[in-house]
Scaffold this active site. Structure first.
Site, PDB file in Angstrom:
ATOM      1  N   ASP A   1      -1.826  -1.226   5.727  1.00 49.02           N
ATOM      2  CA  ASP A   1      -1.871  -0.564   7.023  1.00 49.02           C
ATOM      3  C   ASP A   1      -3.262  -0.488   7.608  1.00 49.02           C
ATOM      4  O   ASP A   1      -3.546   0.411   8.385  1.00 49.02           O
ATOM      5  CB  ASP A   1      -1.259   0.841   6.921  1.00 49.02           C
ATOM      6  CG  ASP A   1      -2.041   1.736   5.971  1.00 49.02           C
ATOM      7  OD1 ASP A   1      -2.881   1.213   5.214  1.00 49.02           O
ATOM      8  OD2 ASP A   1      -1.812   2.958   5.986  1.00 49.02           O
TER       9      ASP A   1
ATOM     10  N   ASP B   1       0.867  -1.170   0.000  1.00 49.66           N
ATOM     11  CA  ASP B   1       0.000   0.000   0.000  1.00 49.66           C
ATOM     12  C   ASP B   1       0.914   1.233   0.000  1.00 49.66           C
ATOM     13  O   ASP B   1       2.088   1.149   0.359  1.00 49.66           O
ATOM     14  CB  ASP B   1      -0.867  -0.070   1.267  1.00 49.66           C
ATOM     15  CG  ASP B   1      -1.662   1.187   1.503  1.00 49.66           C
ATOM     16  OD1 ASP B   1      -2.071   1.803   0.514  1.00 49.66           O
ATOM     17  OD2 ASP B   1      -1.866   1.535   2.673  1.00 49.66           O
TER      18      ASP B   1
ATOM     19  N   ASP C   1      -7.317  -2.778   3.786  1.00 47.80           N
ATOM     20  CA  ASP C   1      -6.386  -3.722   3.175  1.00 47.80           C
ATOM     21  C   ASP C   1      -6.757  -5.159   3.512  1.00 47.80           C
ATOM     22  O   ASP C   1      -6.094  -6.086   3.040  1.00 47.80           O
ATOM     23  CB  ASP C   1      -4.955  -3.453   3.662  1.00 47.80           C
ATOM     24  CG  ASP C   1      -4.365  -2.203   3.048  1.00 47.80           C
ATOM     25  OD1 ASP C   1      -4.599  -1.983   1.852  1.00 47.80           O
ATOM     26  OD2 ASP C   1      -3.696  -1.443   3.761  1.00 47.80           O
TER      27      ASP C   1
END
Length: 736
Positions: free
Chosen positions: A627, A429, A631
């Site tokens: 994070d 990410d 996700d």
């Protein structure tokens, strides 16, 4: 930015246009965390914003001081560890067994020979029989019970092999005792009481060593729990204060934490500001500034300010308890290589049984000496005890779990380390992982005649007040800097994959990414958007009653360690890939600075999951580093899911490994630890299996015609040496 902000997201989302996509997927009020659990811990929605919650039962007392004693008080045979390291109080059992063995060592001959310390007198053999019987049933009970469990499931393994060895020794020795004392055959049959005692002691000692090693994985965390103070200053409804025992504190209580005191619990600041030292908990060396609405972690040290906090997590539901529960869960779960060790032990049992019986028959046929033939069979059974094999994997896992915990890597799923050493693609990410997630407003502008630029910013801040998304924080900080008074917003809700919206002064107000404008045919200045995006900004739009009424551009900073981490990944042959909800222009700026060529931008959470699956279908082993909540699909889909940005959001259920320090460099540490762990496990398995492959034929007497005979005693000594080698090899495991 606080860790809960890191874990809040895929806030690669609100990050800009599609940043808002993921801003929409996070929940404005933190309700998204209703779905976030850590092993055996579900975050209560009422406290989700603060990382607290009502936990399910965990193995920590109410004060947060971990009780690891029950670690060895579980079932006598816990197959989740491959063999019995949960053998009751193994230390006590070993000590009692050692005491029971003392008369055997002094009164029983060793391999039929009396040494200078051997004491023999009329009736001494009865004493040996009595103590050996007590030793067999007491010291050997865990193995007998474990073997029963294995045989009931028709899966003989470690415990069955151990039981085969000690039972053969005991039964044959009882036969020898009866023959020598009650039948005048003229032939003295050698007993194996001495060998029985050494065998049981070696096995128990090995399991005790293993227990200590595995306990070591939790010792650092146990010490963290002990950092909590014993009392807290409780604030009553009337404002009065009193000292209370920590176990009396409940979620929702208000506590005063004075300068220099330790935080008694997890909480959110209601009044005051301070700095907090969280180094022992999160690895963050710098003191962290904290003010109203910020979270604090129990066990961290308050700085110069006095603050009032609302409790969000107590001993059972706090950060420390969650961390310890993660380690405990990791220790219980079997890795695939450990399953392989069980399979090896299963085949070893059948081989030992077959070879032992064949040795008995063949030597009876060749030599005609029943005593020697039985001795060969007994030696085979004794040699086959797989203690080194049984310790090969658990000791390495215990060491790697401990190393991980000491270095801020919380290994939630042990088999993730085995899988991680096969990884060839590392997907990440952007916001909060590669970048700090600390957005700064660079540009804001109103497009509406009835709104000034500041008024437009105030409207954005109004719907963002209840959100802790990185972009929301940036907007709110800018509004505070300008001294803007934010109007109240009602009916605020996240817009999945879009952004956030609510009602302000009777008007419908939304803060969204460019995708929403495109999907709803809302006009915007594309040239302005592209210009701002090309500078690496996350760009959002203000809609008032579905009319494009303003724009805001925020910039993020790349984490200092990100560049070196990407360079190291490339040098080691890994393929780094960026998955982000941000627009292509913003993503390209960050990717170019970091040297990432594989970039996927403008993604919804489900898009990330799909991309990972596509890579896996093409034969890649994928690690996903994210994070937070948005996700979750991609973390769950990846072969190894890594959550970066722990704090009080350590309970990310979808991740296999959690990086407490939020440091991108720890990705390299995971890969190194995985590679080293796999190498050590295989070294141990090869040593243990190789030892048995060589020792069993020798024990059967294959070299007897040349005068080489492996006695049970020598076999026991070799077995203990192999166990020591396996243990020492495991302890030499290093992070890098």
């Amino acid at each position: 930015m606080n860790n809960q902000h890191d874990a809040h997201n895929e806030h690669d989302a609100h990050k800009d246009h599609d940043a808002h996509k993921e801003h929409g997927v996070h929940a404005a009020h933190g309700t998204h965390r209703e779905h976030v659990t850590n092993a055996e811990h579900k975050v209560h929605p009422d406290h989700a914003e603060h990382g607290g919650g009502e936990p399910l039962e965990q193995h920590t007392d109410h004060s947060g001081h971990a009780d690891h004693s029950d670690h060895s008080e579980h079932d006598e045979h816990d197959h989740s560890l491959g063999h019995a390291h949960h053998l009751g109080n193994i230390k006590l059992r070993f000590i009692v067994s050692l005491i029971l063995s003392i008369p055997i060592f002094f009164f029983a001959p060793f391999m039929g020979r009396e040494f200078f310390f051997t004491i023999s007198f009329p009736g001494s053999d009865w004493i040996v029989l009595a103590f050996a019987t007590a030793l067999y049933f007491y010291g050997g009970w865990p193995f007998l019970k474990g073997a029963k469990s294995e045989l009931e499931t028709k899966s003989p393994a470690m415990m069955t092999l151990i039981t085969l060895g000690i039972t053969t020794s005991y039964v044959y020795s009882v036969y020898a005792f009866i023959n020598n004392n009650f039948f005048d055959t003229g032939v003295h049959v050698m007993d194996f009481f001495w060998e029985l005692a050494t065998l049981i002691l070696i096995m128990l000692l090995g399991h005790w060593v293993e227990n200590n090693a595995i306990e070591g994985a939790g010792n650092a965390l146990k010490r963290m729990a002990e950092l909590l103070p014993g009392t807290a200053t409780f604030v009553a409804a009337d404002g009065s204060t009193r000292e209370v025992e920590l176990q009396e504190v409940a979620i929702g209580d208000r506590l005063i934490v004075r300068a220099g005191d330790k935080m008694p619990t997890d909480g959110v600041i209601l009044e005051g500001s301070t700095t907090v030292n969280e180094a022992l908990l999160t690895g963050e060396a710098m003191e962290v500034k904290k003010s109203v609405h910020d979270e604090v972690i129990g066990g961290s040290v308050n700085g110069a300010g006095t603050i009032t906090i609302e409790v969000t997590g107590t001993g059972k539901s706090g950060f420390l308890a969650q961390v310890m529960d993660l380690v405990r869960t990791a220790q219980r779960e079997k890795a695939r290589v450990e399953t392989l060790a069980d399979k090896v032990a299963k085949w070893l049992f059948y081989i030992a049984l077959t070879v032992g019986v064949m040795a008995l028959v063949i030597w009876l046929f060749v030599d005609g000496d029943l005593g020697f033939a039985v001795e060969r069979m007994v030696t085979v059974f004794v040699i086959a005890c797989p203690h080194a094999l049984g310790l090969a994997v658990p000791l390495v896992i215990a060491r790697s779990t401990s190393l991980g915990a000491q270095n801020g890597l919380l290994i939630k799923r042990r088999s993730a380390l085995e899988t991680a050493q096969k990884v060839d693609v590392v997907m990440m990410d952007k916001t909060g992982t590669l970048t700090a997630g600390n957005f700064t407003v660079n540009t804001y502008e109103s497009f509406a005649d009835d709104l000034s630029d500041e008024a437009a910013l105030a409207l954005m801040g109004a719907v963002e007040q209840s959100s802790s998304h990185p972009l929301a924080v940036g907007i709110l900080e800018k509004a505070e800097e300008l001294g803007l008074k934010l109007p109240p917003a009602t009916d605020v809700q996240n817009l999945p994959g879009v952004g956030i919206g609510g009602e302000v002064n009777g008007r419908d107000v939304k803060v969204v990414g460019v995708s929403y404008l495109l999907e709803n045919d809302i006009t915007y200045d594309e040239e302005q958007y592209l210009e701002l995006s090309s500078l690496g900004n996350s760009v959002s739009f203000l809609l008032v009653d579905e009319v494009n009424s303003g724009i805001i551009a925020q910039g993020d900073q790349i984490k200092p360690a990100s560049g070196g981490m990407i360079d190291s990944l490339l040098a080691a042959g890994f393929t780094p890939s960026m998955l982000t909800g941000d627009n292509q222009q913003s993503a390209a700026v960050v990717a170019e600075q970091l040297g990432i060529s594989d970039v996927h931008a403008g993604l919804l959470p489900q898009d990330k999951e799909r991309i990972i699956k596509d890579y896996q279908d093409r034969g890649h082993t994928v690690m996903m580093v994210g994070d937070g909540v948005n996700d979750a699909p991609s973390l769950a889909r990846a072969d190894v899911g890594v959550a970066i940005g722990a704090g009080t959001d350590v309970a990310i259920d979808s991740a296999d490994i959690i990086l407490v320090k939020s440091d991108p460099a720890d990705i390299l540490h995971i890969l190194n630890l995985a590679k080293n762990t796999d190498r050590k496990m295989r070294q141990n398995l090869w040593w243990a299996a190789g030892y048995n492959i060589i020792a069993i034929p020798l024990a059967a007497g294959i070299l007897a015609p040349w005068g080489i005979i492996l006695s049970p005693a020598v076999g026991a000594i070799l077995m203990s040496i192999s166990t020591v080698i396996v243990a020492v090899n495991a302890m030499t495991l290093k992070m890098d």
